[in-house]
Design a protein around this motif. Structure first.
Motif: not given
Length: 178
Positions: A5-28
């Protein structure tokens, strides 16, 4: 969700990614797509088949532009566990540019180089429960008589769905050892 939502609001976000961790097929990837759509972004997954820096550069160029419907894109880097060192260096350069939200889907936290994951937000998915798998199968076809039995043979959403789609109704309970 709030990170996107911060990215989509037009405000300058923090420069980091979001990481989703899980086995194959778990819904990442499913989680990344769903949340992106919820906040009004266009989810733009990487082609899991690319494995070279040039293809990755083309994809990063695509996610920098707005979608056909003028939505901001969220970059979903699927199967990132298999990236090479050169590809991870390119990902690190793109993160520093703060040009688009980047969601990285990996099997283990250690698959992401420390320079990228040290300041990243992380979501660790757990193995889906039997009840979660049943709910997923029922959402696809609630009339199946063997959805509960299929959950016994599955350890991921993907495997449960594949069993349901590729076997006739009742097969799993009629021939449990097959």
């Amino acid at each position: 969700k709030s990170w996107l939502q911060v990215w989509n609001s037009g405000n300058k976000p923090e420069p980091y990614p979001f990481i989703i961790v899980g086995e194959s097929g778990w819904g990442k990837s499913t989680v990344a797509h769903h949340i992106s759509e919820q906040v009004g972004m266009e989810p733009t997954p990487s082609d899991g088949g690319f494995r070279d820096v040039d293809s990755l550069k083309i994809w990063f160029g695509q996610v920098r532009s707005r979608s056909f419907t003028n939505k901001m894109r969220s970059a979903i880097l699927d199967d990132a566990s298999f990236l090479s060192g050169a590809e991870w260096r390119l990902v690190g350069e793109q993160v520093k540019l703060v040009a688009f939200p980047l969601v990285i889907c990996v099997q283990t936290e250690a698959d992401v180089p420390w320079q990228i994951r040290r300041s990243a937000m992380m979501l660790k998915l757990s193995k889906p429960s039997r009840e979660n798998l049943l709910q997923h199968l029922d959402s696809i076809d609630s009339d199946r008589s063997d959805n509960w039995a299929i959950t016994d043979k599955s350890d991921s959403y993907r495997s449960a769905e594949l069993i349901q789609k590729t076997t006739p109704d009742g097969f799993v309970t009629q021939y449990p050892d097959e």
